[in-house]
Design a protein around this motif. Sequence first.
Motif, short mmCIF file in Angstrom:
data_model
loop_
_atom_site.label_atom_id
_atom_site.label_comp_id
_atom_site.label_asym_id
_atom_site.label_seq_id
_atom_site.Cartn_x
_atom_site.Cartn_y
_atom_site.Cartn_z
N ALA A 8 -12.48 -1.55 -8.03
CA ALA A 8 -11.24 -0.72 -7.81
C ALA A 8 -9.92 -1.68 -8.45
O ALA A 8 -9.03 -0.92 -8.69
CB ALA A 8 -11.10 -0.72 -6.36
N VAL A 10 -8.70 -4.48 -7.64
CA VAL A 10 -7.55 -5.01 -6.50
C VAL A 10 -8.12 -6.20 -6.16
O VAL A 10 -9.31 -6.84 -6.38
CB VAL A 10 -7.43 -3.82 -5.41
CG1 VAL A 10 -6.76 -2.58 -6.11
CG2 VAL A 10 -8.74 -3.77 -4.83
N SER A 11 -7.39 -6.96 -5.20
CA SER A 11 -7.70 -8.04 -4.42
C SER A 11 -8.76 -7.69 -3.30
O SER A 11 -8.73 -6.64 -2.95
CB SER A 11 -6.65 -8.75 -4.06
OG SER A 11 -5.91 -8.19 -2.91
N THR A 14 -6.69 -6.53 -0.48
CA THR A 14 -6.35 -5.32 -0.35
C THR A 14 -7.47 -4.15 0.17
O THR A 14 -7.12 -3.24 0.91
CB THR A 14 -5.94 -4.52 -1.92
OG1 THR A 14 -4.61 -5.44 -2.18
CG2 THR A 14 -5.68 -3.35 -2.04
N VAL A 25 -0.18 -0.36 1.91
CA VAL A 25 -1.17 -0.16 0.69
C VAL A 25 -0.75 1.24 0.21
O VAL A 25 -0.67 2.26 0.70
CB VAL A 25 -2.67 -0.06 1.05
CG1 VAL A 25 -3.56 0.11 0.14
CG2 VAL A 25 -2.96 -1.50 1.86
N HIS A 26 -0.40 1.18 -1.12
CA HIS A 26 0.03 2.27 -1.86
C HIS A 26 -1.11 3.34 -1.85
O HIS A 26 -2.21 3.27 -1.93
CB HIS A 26 0.42 2.02 -3.38
CG HIS A 26 1.06 2.99 -4.11
ND1 HIS A 26 0.39 4.08 -4.51
CD2 HIS A 26 2.33 3.22 -4.14
CE1 HIS A 26 1.34 5.04 -5.28
NE2 HIS A 26 2.61 4.39 -4.78
N ASP A 28 -2.17 5.57 -3.91
CA ASP A 28 -3.09 5.54 -4.93
C ASP A 28 -3.96 4.36 -5.21
O ASP A 28 -5.21 4.64 -5.50
CB ASP A 28 -2.35 5.47 -6.39
CG ASP A 28 -1.41 6.94 -6.48
OD1 ASP A 28 -1.66 8.03 -5.80
OD2 ASP A 28 -0.48 6.98 -7.27
N THR A 29 -3.54 3.23 -4.54
CA THR A 29 -4.43 1.97 -4.41
C THR A 29 -5.52 2.34 -3.47
O THR A 29 -6.88 2.12 -3.83
CB THR A 29 -3.54 0.72 -4.18
OG1 THR A 29 -2.50 0.49 -5.18
CG2 THR A 29 -4.58 -0.42 -4.20
N ALA A 30 -5.20 2.87 -2.48
CA ALA A 30 -5.98 2.92 -1.16
C ALA A 30 -7.08 3.96 -1.71
O ALA A 30 -8.37 4.06 -1.35
CB ALA A 30 -5.35 3.79 -0.10
N GLU A 31 -6.55 5.10 -2.37
CA GLU A 31 -7.52 6.00 -2.99
C GLU A 31 -8.55 5.42 -3.86
O GLU A 31 -9.77 5.78 -3.73
CB GLU A 31 -6.88 7.15 -3.78
CG GLU A 31 -7.57 8.42 -4.18
CD GLU A 31 -6.83 9.45 -4.67
OE1 GLU A 31 -7.41 10.30 -5.41
OE2 GLU A 31 -5.58 9.36 -4.62
N ARG A 32 -8.12 4.62 -4.82
CA ARG A 32 -9.09 3.63 -5.64
C ARG A 32 -10.21 2.95 -4.93
O ARG A 32 -11.30 2.96 -5.10
CB ARG A 32 -8.33 3.03 -6.63
CG ARG A 32 -7.65 3.64 -7.80
CD ARG A 32 -7.37 2.58 -9.05
NE ARG A 32 -7.22 1.64 -8.81
CZ ARG A 32 -5.79 0.82 -8.32
NH1 ARG A 32 -4.77 1.70 -8.56
NH2 ARG A 32 -5.52 -0.40 -8.40
N VAL A 33 -9.75 2.30 -3.80
CA VAL A 33 -10.52 1.47 -2.87
C VAL A 33 -11.53 2.26 -2.26
O VAL A 33 -12.82 2.03 -2.20
CB VAL A 33 -9.68 0.61 -2.06
CG1 VAL A 33 -10.58 0.16 -1.09
CG2 VAL A 33 -8.96 -0.33 -2.73
#
Length: 327
Positions: A8, A10-11, A14, A25-26, A28-33
């Motif tokens: 993803a 990210v760290s 995250t 958590v943004h 879009d970031t959550a969706e990638r994770v």
Amino acid sequence: MSDVARLAGVSIKTVSRVVNDEPAVHPDTAERVVAAIEQLGFRRNLGARNLRRGSTTGTIGLVVEDVGNPFYSELNRAVERIATSFGRHVLTGSSGENSDRERELALEFCARRVDGLLIVPAGLQHGYLVPEMRAGTPVVFLDRPAGDIVADTVLVDNLGGTVEAVGHLVRHGHRRIAFLGDSPDIFTASERLRGFREGCVRNGISYDESLVVMQTPTPETVGQAVRKLVEGPAPATAVIAGNNRVAVHLLRALAHAEHRPALVSFDDFELADLLDPPVTVIAHDVSALGHAAAELLFARIQGDQSAPRKVVLPVHLVARGSGEAAL
């Protein structure tokens, strides 16, 4: 989690925030994770997480005789309804009426750190549970009591129900009443036999040992009992079946009999009201049994430290025809 974070971009922190539904958590970031989790087939190890946090596992254990028996299936459903309302899941196992298997299942559930145990006991020795109870795992016995420890217990009125069955048959003119029960080592079977004896005394008929058969019910054993009790030179004119399995085997054995005795079954069973004649039963609310036991267990889980309780639920006779056949 490292693999998910790498995919993803990210760290690891995250990823942890996403899987634990933490804020900040943004989207879009959550969706990638989440997409990375689905692609990799990642699953949280809830047991490890709970051990790390020192929290509960969100489960309770239920040990019954046989999950294939409709009685215990309904009991399981009732327990699940209460457990779900408390945010718990139910782990269920069948002892097969074997005390060693009961012990194995109960201790296995404790090893999995269940929040509490519900047990339909197969044996009479439950000292093995004392260390678990002292460690804080509440235990409630249902349908039958524990053998050698003091613990919460939820039962039905086995004795009173059989007394009522005898009185019902006597009022319809029967005096030679047979009792066909399960193994006498089982608490419910022995209590119902005790109720049969008391019912004979209360209703002024003699208790005849030759009209009593107590054994594990199978098509063969019940068939032999029918030949002894109903087809002999001094046949019984009425029979009380000690549980639903006995009743089903009994009905099969009587399917082609020229003269069928009056019949009352302790425990209702599926389609009993659609047979010809419909089967009169001593009924009790299996769901109420499961609900009462589960509610008592969750009271203990939530900190109730009062003395162990014994709850006895009522039964009632449902007259449908088979028990009303006059002599």
